[in-house]
Design an enzyme around this catalytic site. Structure first.
Site, PDB file in Angstrom:
ATOM      1  N   HIS A   3      79.591  29.442  43.594  1.00  0.00           N
ATOM      2  CA  HIS A   3      79.893  29.786  42.200  1.00  0.00           C
ATOM      3  C   HIS A   3      78.965  30.911  41.741  1.00  0.00           C
ATOM      4  O   HIS A   3      79.416  31.937  41.231  1.00  0.00           O
ATOM      5  CB  HIS A   3      79.739  28.559  41.295  1.00  0.00           C
ATOM      6  CG  HIS A   3      79.697  28.892  39.841  1.00  0.00           C
ATOM      7  ND1 HIS A   3      80.805  29.352  39.154  1.00  0.00           N
ATOM      8  CD2 HIS A   3      78.694  28.858  38.935  1.00  0.00           C
ATOM      9  CE1 HIS A   3      80.475  29.578  37.889  1.00  0.00           C
ATOM     10  NE2 HIS A   3      79.191  29.291  37.731  1.00  0.00           N
TER      11      HIS A   3
ATOM     12  N   ASP B 177      87.183  63.472  37.054  1.00  0.00           N
ATOM     13  CA  ASP B 177      87.149  62.296  37.941  1.00  0.00           C
ATOM     14  C   ASP B 177      85.695  61.942  38.163  1.00  0.00           C
ATOM     15  O   ASP B 177      84.796  62.561  37.590  1.00  0.00           O
ATOM     16  CB  ASP B 177      87.838  62.616  39.292  1.00  0.00           C
ATOM     17  CG  ASP B 177      88.352  61.340  39.968  1.00  0.00           C
ATOM     18  OD1 ASP B 177      87.593  60.355  40.000  1.00  0.00           O
ATOM     19  OD2 ASP B 177      89.504  61.325  40.431  1.00  0.00           O
TER      20      ASP B 177
ATOM     21  N   TRP C 233      72.288  30.192  44.759  1.00  0.00           N
ATOM     22  CA  TRP C 233      72.535  31.636  44.774  1.00  0.00           C
ATOM     23  C   TRP C 233      71.229  32.399  44.956  1.00  0.00           C
ATOM     24  O   TRP C 233      71.236  33.561  45.324  1.00  0.00           O
ATOM     25  CB  TRP C 233      73.253  32.090  43.499  1.00  0.00           C
ATOM     26  CG  TRP C 233      72.348  32.341  42.332  1.00  0.00           C
ATOM     27  CD1 TRP C 233      71.862  31.411  41.469  1.00  0.00           C
ATOM     28  CD2 TRP C 233      71.808  33.604  41.896  1.00  0.00           C
ATOM     29  NE1 TRP C 233      71.064  32.004  40.535  1.00  0.00           N
ATOM     30  CE2 TRP C 233      71.015  33.356  40.766  1.00  0.00           C
ATOM     31  CE3 TRP C 233      71.938  34.931  42.343  1.00  0.00           C
ATOM     32  CZ2 TRP C 233      70.335  34.360  40.083  1.00  0.00           C
ATOM     33  CZ3 TRP C 233      71.250  35.934  41.661  1.00  0.00           C
ATOM     34  CH2 TRP C 233      70.470  35.651  40.548  1.00  0.00           C
TER      35      TRP C 233
ATOM     36  N   SER D 125      77.974  48.665  48.798  1.00  0.00           N
ATOM     37  CA  SER D 125      78.998  49.009  47.818  1.00  0.00           C
ATOM     38  C   SER D 125      78.371  49.326  46.459  1.00  0.00           C
ATOM     39  O   SER D 125      78.686  50.341  45.829  1.00  0.00           O
ATOM     40  CB  SER D 125      79.987  47.849  47.702  1.00  0.00           C
ATOM     41  OG  SER D 125      80.727  47.951  46.520  1.00  0.00           O
ATOM     42  N   SER D 126      77.450  48.466  46.007  1.00  0.00           N
ATOM     43  CA  SER D 126      76.823  48.690  44.701  1.00  0.00           C
ATOM     44  C   SER D 126      76.024  49.975  44.676  1.00  0.00           C
ATOM     45  O   SER D 126      76.040  50.716  43.689  1.00  0.00           O
ATOM     46  CB  SER D 126      75.865  47.558  44.356  1.00  0.00           C
ATOM     47  OG  SER D 126      76.551  46.377  44.217  1.00  0.00           O
TER      48      SER D 126
ATOM     49  N   HIS E  41      65.175  39.777  38.895  1.00  0.00           N
ATOM     50  CA  HIS E  41      65.112  39.977  37.458  1.00  0.00           C
ATOM     51  C   HIS E  41      65.782  41.268  37.015  1.00  0.00           C
ATOM     52  O   HIS E  41      66.611  41.233  36.107  1.00  0.00           O
ATOM     53  CB  HIS E  41      63.709  39.822  36.879  1.00  0.00           C
ATOM     54  CG  HIS E  41      63.810  39.860  35.394  1.00  0.00           C
ATOM     55  ND1 HIS E  41      64.161  38.754  34.654  1.00  0.00           N
ATOM     56  CD2 HIS E  41      63.764  40.885  34.525  1.00  0.00           C
ATOM     57  CE1 HIS E  41      64.301  39.108  33.389  1.00  0.00           C
ATOM     58  NE2 HIS E  41      64.052  40.396  33.282  1.00  0.00           N
TER      59      HIS E  41
ATOM     60  N   GLU F  28      68.156  42.540  38.384  1.00  0.00           N
ATOM     61  CA  GLU F  28      69.577  42.225  38.564  1.00  0.00           C
ATOM     62  C   GLU F  28      70.175  41.602  37.301  1.00  0.00           C
ATOM     63  O   GLU F  28      71.301  41.920  36.925  1.00  0.00           O
ATOM     64  CB  GLU F  28      69.751  41.288  39.763  1.00  0.00           C
ATOM     65  CG  GLU F  28      71.110  40.612  39.897  1.00  0.00           C
ATOM     66  CD  GLU F  28      72.236  41.570  40.212  1.00  0.00           C
ATOM     67  OE1 GLU F  28      71.961  42.700  40.656  1.00  0.00           O
ATOM     68  OE2 GLU F  28      73.403  41.180  40.000  1.00  0.00           O
TER      69      GLU F  28
ATOM     70  N   TYR G   1      69.420  42.179  34.355  1.00  0.00           N
ATOM     71  CA  TYR G   1      69.652  43.254  33.380  1.00  0.00           C
ATOM     72  C   TYR G   1      70.767  44.174  33.818  1.00  0.00           C
ATOM     73  O   TYR G   1      71.441  44.775  32.990  1.00  0.00           O
ATOM     74  CB  TYR G   1      68.348  43.995  33.073  1.00  0.00           C
ATOM     75  CG  TYR G   1      67.554  43.141  32.127  1.00  0.00           C
ATOM     76  CD1 TYR G   1      67.898  43.108  30.772  1.00  0.00           C
ATOM     77  CD2 TYR G   1      66.579  42.288  32.580  1.00  0.00           C
ATOM     78  CE1 TYR G   1      67.252  42.261  29.912  1.00  0.00           C
ATOM     79  CE2 TYR G   1      65.931  41.437  31.718  1.00  0.00           C
ATOM     80  CZ  TYR G   1      66.272  41.424  30.380  1.00  0.00           C
ATOM     81  OH  TYR G   1      65.650  40.566  29.532  1.00  0.00           O
TER      82      TYR G   1
ATOM     83  N   SER H 183      77.959  48.366  21.835  1.00  0.00           N
ATOM     84  CA  SER H 183      77.523  49.459  20.972  1.00  0.00           C
ATOM     85  C   SER H 183      78.636  50.467  20.711  1.00  0.00           C
ATOM     86  O   SER H 183      78.522  51.295  19.808  1.00  0.00           O
ATOM     87  CB  SER H 183      76.330  50.189  21.593  1.00  0.00           C
ATOM     88  OG  SER H 183      75.303  49.275  21.886  1.00  0.00           O
TER      89      SER H 183
ATOM     90  N   HIS I 176      58.132  35.341  36.226  1.00  0.00           N
ATOM     91  CA  HIS I 176      58.435  34.265  35.272  1.00  0.00           C
ATOM     92  C   HIS I 176      59.429  33.270  35.875  1.00  0.00           C
ATOM     93  O   HIS I 176      59.644  32.209  35.306  1.00  0.00           O
ATOM     94  CB  HIS I 176      58.906  34.792  33.910  1.00  0.00           C
ATOM     95  CG  HIS I 176      60.201  35.541  33.919  1.00  0.00           C
ATOM     96  ND1 HIS I 176      60.456  36.581  33.071  1.00  0.00           N
ATOM     97  CD2 HIS I 176      61.329  35.405  34.653  1.00  0.00           C
ATOM     98  CE1 HIS I 176      61.662  37.048  33.291  1.00  0.00           C
ATOM     99  NE2 HIS I 176      62.222  36.352  34.238  1.00  0.00           N
ATOM    100  N   HIS I 177      60.016  33.611  37.002  1.00  0.00           N
ATOM    101  CA  HIS I 177      60.856  32.644  37.702  1.00  0.00           C
ATOM    102  C   HIS I 177      60.019  31.761  38.625  1.00  0.00           C
ATOM    103  O   HIS I 177      60.559  30.893  39.288  1.00  0.00           O
ATOM    104  CB  HIS I 177      61.923  33.365  38.529  1.00  0.00           C
ATOM    105  CG  HIS I 177      62.874  34.160  37.685  1.00  0.00           C
ATOM    106  ND1 HIS I 177      64.008  33.614  37.130  1.00  0.00           N
ATOM    107  CD2 HIS I 177      62.845  35.444  37.271  1.00  0.00           C
ATOM    108  CE1 HIS I 177      64.630  34.533  36.427  1.00  0.00           C
ATOM    109  NE2 HIS I 177      63.952  35.659  36.494  1.00  0.00           N
TER     110      HIS I 177
ATOM    111  N   THR J  84      64.756  44.121  22.962  1.00  0.00           N
ATOM    112  CA  THR J  84      66.010  43.376  22.788  1.00  0.00           C
ATOM    113  C   THR J  84      66.249  43.122  21.298  1.00  0.00           C
ATOM    114  O   THR J  84      67.367  43.249  20.799  1.00  0.00           O
ATOM    115  CB  THR J  84      65.951  42.046  23.559  1.00  0.00           C
ATOM    116  OG1 THR J  84      65.488  42.306  24.878  1.00  0.00           O
ATOM    117  CG2 THR J  84      67.321  41.393  23.634  1.00  0.00           C
TER     118      THR J  84
ATOM    119  N   LYS K 207      67.634  46.068  19.531  1.00  0.00           N
ATOM    120  CA  LYS K 207      69.077  46.235  19.718  1.00  0.00           C
ATOM    121  C   LYS K 207      69.858  45.326  18.782  1.00  0.00           C
ATOM    122  O   LYS K 207      70.805  45.769  18.119  1.00  0.00           O
ATOM    123  CB  LYS K 207      69.463  45.926  21.165  1.00  0.00           C
ATOM    124  CG  LYS K 207      68.908  46.927  22.113  1.00  0.00           C
ATOM    125  CD  LYS K 207      69.539  46.782  23.473  1.00  0.00           C
ATOM    126  CE  LYS K 207      69.649  48.103  24.150  1.00  0.00           C
ATOM    127  NZ  LYS K 207      70.808  48.862  23.905  1.00  0.00           N
TER     128      LYS K 207
ATOM    129  N   ARG L  68      68.777  20.551  37.766  1.00  0.00           N
ATOM    130  CA  ARG L  68      69.966  21.328  38.111  1.00  0.00           C
ATOM    131  C   ARG L  68      70.287  21.161  39.592  1.00  0.00           C
ATOM    132  O   ARG L  68      69.461  20.698  40.377  1.00  0.00           O
ATOM    133  CB  ARG L  68      69.767  22.807  37.762  1.00  0.00           C
ATOM    134  CG  ARG L  68      68.643  23.465  38.531  1.00  0.00           C
ATOM    135  CD  ARG L  68      68.304  24.847  38.001  1.00  0.00           C
ATOM    136  NE  ARG L  68      69.241  25.868  38.440  1.00  0.00           N
ATOM    137  CZ  ARG L  68      68.916  27.163  38.602  1.00  0.00           C
ATOM    138  NH1 ARG L  68      67.699  27.583  38.335  1.00  0.00           N
ATOM    139  NH2 ARG L  68      69.808  28.035  39.002  1.00  0.00           N
TER     140      ARG L  68
END
Ligand code: HEM
Ligand SMILES: [Cu+2]
Lengths: 183, 528
Positions: free
Chosen positions: B79, B108, B144, B172-173, B256, B258, B260, B271, B305-306, B331, B334, B453
């Site tokens: 998932h 293009d 994951w 790809s990314s 991290h 990622e 964002y 926006s 922080h993880h 943040t 924004k 979890r």
């Protein structure tokens, strides 16, 4: 745009960044090791210590010993005593016992760790079975010493240390030779 | 080669798409590729969603009812992987493909053939990844975040395919990101200075740099795993002198930024949308650009922080705690700017605006739970509980996913030439809104009360909240099939859309007819 560089140049530069970051990922490995050594992170202890220190008889630190086997590691592995009291600066010794109860020769590697981790940099091993690998024949038992000095500069608030060893089965990676290389 | 020279075409829009299936296989047209990305992302969204349905069905009641724990672990893992790498990221790349050339006045993308390749790597990668579920040892079951040694020493055989799939997705990314940067920096229309670019373009430019910086680190991380598993190295194995904690540092150095990567393009889309329906220009454009850039910068120095509980030294805990809290500042800027844009605007609430407003409110809730998690001593308690799950679903579902829905409704008229059915759109919004809050809000409570979890069973005391969560999840899941219906209905018909269907909208994309012709801006527009 007048100020923009050519497409080819731009893409080349971006690809260079990609390569650099890939290399950086691997560079994190030595960076991490250096950081761990410098700050005693993760309770990683240093290599063999050659220095000598004057004994500080005014202070005592309790050192506890723990032994753990990783999953699937069938050896018996334990310290002779659970703890001892050490004076900073003095050389202490503890003996660990390992026995291979299986019917096959096996090799093992013990990995040490110190808690609390801020004490790791002040815990010096002058001799340790963790510096080498152990090979045991079927049914064989050995006594393995660790000698260590608790540094005189150990932070004052640390009164109590735990030295723990985790024993890993590395037979697959280091096939055992017939003779015992000892502790 | 798909470029067909049509020598009796008109001066401007010389030729249309090729016919048949090969149009899609060989296309180098940014609109075609954008469409492919969006459909692929939607398929993955449904696939990842069906894994989530399995998870919620098992958690409907305490005890083990439906699946075995081994399979449950594969479901949570797949998932996460499918949603992150298959749904959210490709959806944003699809939006970038469609909209960035239209927004900067380019004919293009800068590298059209690489564009085709970077899309077609994705189906290959996911076929590989999903096929592992059918192998005898089962698919990836280590979460994951694939922490070593779970993903190395104790991994199922299929982990090698997982690693290869991650490599393909990464390539790809990276190619997609290079394409975005090249398009934005090299193909802007005359007069389109950097500080005139729409915010969606800005946030994507910054996202692309994040991708270029961290996807290679992820590739390095899985390469080290591969070497540990097959070539006898010990990067992450303590027995050989490595360290499993190192894995977490390398992973979160990617991980991290990622998160964002998954939210910045949504910031950009919102926006665009809020000013349109508030009929006021965006408040604080410049501060938005700088806030995005500083979020991107800060995202590189907060990864631990993880890892508050792995045993980093006190100074480390404090550094990562304060650095993480610092992210709340840009943040907050924004959120303040979005609110100020709406302030005293003549607002209407068409579907894109509903999703955008819900985004601002619900994303902020996720930001607040993030701040709670950032407090290192508090995180010792929250770590690995459902509170973390609540946090990241509040930033990802009403954040990233609502951002994508808002964009889809906002630009559907441009893509299809038809207006979507407003009543159905609003219904989709309200069902999604209620469904997602029902699903994820109770997770805060069970998390604070200590429910761990990634476990298929739980203590009786958590039963009621979990049942609510599951009901919400089924509702949210079913609603997305309804979204598919709405989109198909819009493609097949509906009121014809004018070039600019939203009267408050600004930007070059509204200067071309709807549906956007196959080729646009072959002569660059003049931007004043
Ligand atoms: C104000 C902003 C934010 C703060 C302060 C924050 C803080 C945190 C912290 C401290 C954790 C670790 C919790 C733990 O494992 O114990 C966490 C987890 C997470 N956050 Fe955030 N976060 C913020 C925004 C975001 C955003 C915008 C996203 C994505 C769009 C995000 C996605 C995640 C994910 C996916 C995880 C869980 C990863 C995992 O363990 O599986 N966060 N966040
Ligand atoms: Cu994070």
């Amino acid at each position: 745009m007048a100020d923009s560089i050519s497409l080819k140049k731009l893409v080349t530069r971006l690809l260079l960044v990609v390569v650099a970051m890939f290399v950086f990922g691997f560079a994190l490995v030595p960076i991490y090791d250096v950081m761990c050594k410098a700050f005693g992170i993760n309770g990683k202890t240093g290599g063999q210590y050659a220095g000598e220190q004057v004994v500080d008889t005014s202070r005592q630190v309790r050192v506890q010993f723990l032994s753990t086997n990783t999953a699937d590691m069938p050896w018996d592995f334990y310290p002779k005593h659970d703890e001892l009291t050490a004076n900073p600066g003095a050389v202490n010794e503890m003996v660990f016992i390992a026995r291979n109860p299986t019917d096959k020769p096996m090799s093992a590697q013990a990995v040490p760790s110190i808690a609390p981790s801020n004490a790791a940099a002040f815990f010096h091993k002058t001799e340790c079975f963790c510096f080498t690998q152990q090979v045991l024949q079927p049914g064989e038992q050995i006594e393995m010493p660790v000698r260590f000095i608790v540094d005189r500069d150990m932070p004052k608030e640390v009164k109590h240390l735990t030295l723990s060893y985790t024993l890993f089965d590395i037979t697959a990676r280091h096939p055992p030779v017939a003779v015992n290389t000892g502790g | 080669m798909s470029a067909v020279i049509d020598d009796h075409g008109h001066a401007d829009h010389a030729h249309g798409p090729a016919k048949g299936l090969m149009r899609w296989v060989l296309t180098t047209n940014h609109k075609d590729i954008g469409t492919l990305y969006l459909w692929f992302a939607f398929c993955m969204f449904l696939l990842g969603g069906s894994f989530a349905m399995v998870i919620r069905a098992e958690l409907f009641q305490p005890g083990l009812q439906i699946v075995q724990p081994e399979f449950f672990n594969q479901m949570t893992t797949m998932h996460g992987l499918v949603m992150v790498f298959g749904a959210v990221m490709p959806a944003f790349v699809g939006l970038a493909n469609w909209m960035i050339p239209l927004m900067v006045g380019a004919p293009d993308m800068a590298l059209p053939r690489m564009n085709n390749f970077s899309f077609w790597l994705l189906p290959a990668a996911f076929l590989l990844l999903v096929s592992t579920l059918f192998t005898p040892g089962g698919g990836p079951n280590f979460g994951w975040t694939f922490y070593a040694p779970l993903s190395t020493t104790y991994a199922p055989e299929s982990v090698t395919f997982f690693i290869f799939a991650i490599h393909l997705m990464g390539i790809s990314s990276i190619m997609g990101a290079i394409n975005v940067v090249a398009t934005i920096l090299n193909l802007r229309a005359p007069g389109m200075t950097l500080m005139k670019m729409p915010l969606f373009v800005w946030t994507w430019l910054i996202t692309a740099f994040l991708l270029i910086a961290v996807m290679p680190v992820l590739a390095g991380c899985v390469t080290m795993m591969l070497m540990d598993i097959h070539f006898g190295t010990s990067f992450f194995s303590a027995a050989g002198g490595g360290d499993p904690v190192l894995f977490q540092h390398v992973f979160w150095f990617f991980g991290h930024p990622e998160v964002y990567i998954m939210i910045l393009p949504a910031f950009g889309a919102v926006s665009q949308i809020i000013p349109t329906f508030a009929r006021k220009p965006l408040f604080g454009y410049t501060s938005m650009v700088y806030a995005t850039a500083s979020i991107a910068f800060l995202s590189f120095i907060v990864w631990a922080h993880h890892m508050f509980v792995v045993g980093i030294p006190l100074v480390g805990e404090l550094f990562f705690m304060y650095a993480t809290m610092l992210i709340a500042v840009p943040t907050g800027v924004k959120v303040f700017n979005w609110a100020s844009t709406m302030w005293q605007g003549s607002m209407t609430f068409e579907t894109p605006m509903l999703f955008a407003v819900a985004f601002v409110i619900l994303f902020s809730i996720g930001g607040f739970s993030g701040l709670m998690l950032a407090i290192a001593p508090a995180d010792f308690q929250y770590q690995d509980t459902y509170f973390v799950v609540a946090h990241f679903h509040y930033v990802l579902v009403p954040g990233a996913i609502f951002g994508i829905f808002a964009s889809a409704y906002y630009w559907l008229p441009k893509w299809t030439g038809h207006m979507y059915d407003e009543t159905l759109g609003k219904l989709h919004f309200w069902l999604s809104f209620v469904g997602m809050n029902l699903t994820f809000f109770p997770m805060h409570f069970v998390g604070l009360a200590g429910m761990p979890r990634r476990i298929p069973d739980y203590n009786l005391q958590f039963a009621d909240f979990n049942m609510v969560s599951s009901i919400g999840a089924f509702m949210f899941g079913a609603t997305q099939i309804f979204f598919l219906f709405i989109v198909i209905k819009t493609i097949r018909g509906g009121a014809p859309a004018p070039a600019k269907p939203w009267d408050g909208a600004e930007g070059l994309e509204w200067s071309v007819p709807s549906p956007a012709p196959y080729h646009t801006f072959t002569t660059p527009p003049e931007v004043k």
